[in-house]
Design an enzyme around this catalytic site. Structure first.
Site, short mmCIF file in Angstrom:
data_model
loop_
_atom_site.label_atom_id
_atom_site.label_comp_id
_atom_site.label_asym_id
_atom_site.label_seq_id
_atom_site.Cartn_x
_atom_site.Cartn_y
_atom_site.Cartn_z
N ASP A 51 34.72 21.06 38.97
CA ASP A 51 34.09 22.33 39.36
C ASP A 51 34.61 23.46 38.46
OD1 ASP A 51 36.61 22.57 40.47
OD2 ASP A 51 35.91 23.05 42.50
N GLU A 189 48.36 19.26 40.16
CA GLU A 189 48.10 20.40 39.26
C GLU A 189 49.21 21.43 39.37
OE1 GLU A 189 44.13 21.99 39.30
OE2 GLU A 189 44.69 23.68 38.02
O1 KIV Z 1 37.79 21.16 38.02
C1 KIV Z 1 38.63 20.68 37.23
O2 KIV Z 1 38.49 20.72 36.00
C2 KIV Z 1 39.83 20.08 37.80
C3 KIV Z 1 40.93 19.73 36.85
C4 KIV Z 1 41.68 20.96 36.49
C5 KIV Z 1 41.80 18.67 37.37
O3 KIV Z 1 39.92 19.90 38.97
#
Ligand code: KIV
Length: 271
Positions: A51, A189
């Site tokens: 997202d 994260e």
């Molecule tokens: O939406 C995204 O790109 C993510 C990554 C940062 C793991 O969730």
């Protein structure tokens, strides 16, 4: 022979085997057909239709505005391009929190309409009921702990999470809970490296880190950031492999110069 042979289609089982064999898992985001094709050909194991499309594709400040329809559109584009990688599709904010029935309906829509292979949800104990219900439909689920960008208005900042004892202990408990619920992997994260190491050792499913240090079972980056297309975002964990911002700007300038000067198109480029 390595578990992640480039000829072999990657499944959730492959990732489990890779962790057991001590092989690092590679994951990158993609949101469109053309780049997803290159990322898949480059040999990445997992493609995340993140997202983060909200930031890098739509120019929005947070991931909160993304809808199920947006995510399904991006996942459809990616799925048409991918032969080998496992495709994970982010469930957007508002499509699963606090309502496990809605979560199941949302996950089923993603799977049926996009042909993606699995879904990812942000959070721990608060959303475990939703995860369990999605899993009853046979849909593989990836968890996401630490900095969870859909909760930005709760956190107030994008700084490192779980630096303090209580938050760190909850994160370890949440990781165990997600493993027990049946998740096949967990994104960690922006948490301290030593915490990510503890989590990776405490659970048998793979951890995939972004800003979580070298001791995770794999790593993920946002494609546009690592290619240097987006340069307004420069966290310490980001390694840039290209400088496409300048290369693309330069190519556009040279094209404009060529058209304006009459150099393009030449006879050999005309019919
Ligand atoms: O939406 C995204 O790109 C993510 C990554 C940062 C793991 O969730």
């Amino acid at each position: 022979m390595s578990v992640h042979s480039t000829a072999r289609k990657i499944t959730t089982n492959t990732l489990q085997e890779m962790k057991a064999a001590g092989e690092q898992i590679t994951m990158l985001t993609a949101y469109d057909y053309s780049l997803a094709k290159l990322v898949d050909r480059g040999g990445v194991d997992v493609i995340l239709v993140g997202d983060s499309a909200s930031n890098v594709m739509a120019g929005q400040a947070t991931t909160v505005p993304m809808t199920l329809d947006h995510m399904i559109y991006h996942a459809q584009c990616v799925e048409r391009a991918v032969d080998r990688a496992l495709i994970v599709v982010d469930m957007p904010f508002g499509s699963y929190q606090g309502n496990s029935r809605l979560a199941l309906e949302s996950a089923i829509r993603i799977m049926k309409e996009s042909n993606g292979h699995s879904v990812k949800l942000e959070g721990g104990s608060e959303i475990v009921e939703s995860i369990e219900r999605i899993l009853t439909a046979g849909i593989p689920v990836m968890g996401h702990l630490g900095l969870t960008p859909q909760s930005i208005y709760k956190f107030g900042t994008y700084t490192v999470r779980a630096k303090e004892g209580e938050e760190a202990e909850k994160l370890i408990e949440d990781a165990k809970l997600l493993e027990a619920a049946g998740c096949f992997a967990i994104v960690l994260e922006k948490i301290p490296s030593d915490l990510a190491k503890r989590v990776s050792e405490a659970i048998s499913i793979p951890t995939i880190g972004i800003g979580a240090g070298p001791d995770c079972d794999g790593q993920v980056l946002v494609l546009h950031d690592m290619l240097g297309i987006t340069t307004d975002f420069s966290p310490r964990f980001l390694r840039r492999y290209l400088d496409l911002e300048n290369q693309i700007e330069d190519a556009v300038k040279r094209y404009c110069d060529d058209v304006r000067s009459g150099d393009f198109p030449k006879d050999s480029e005309s019919y």
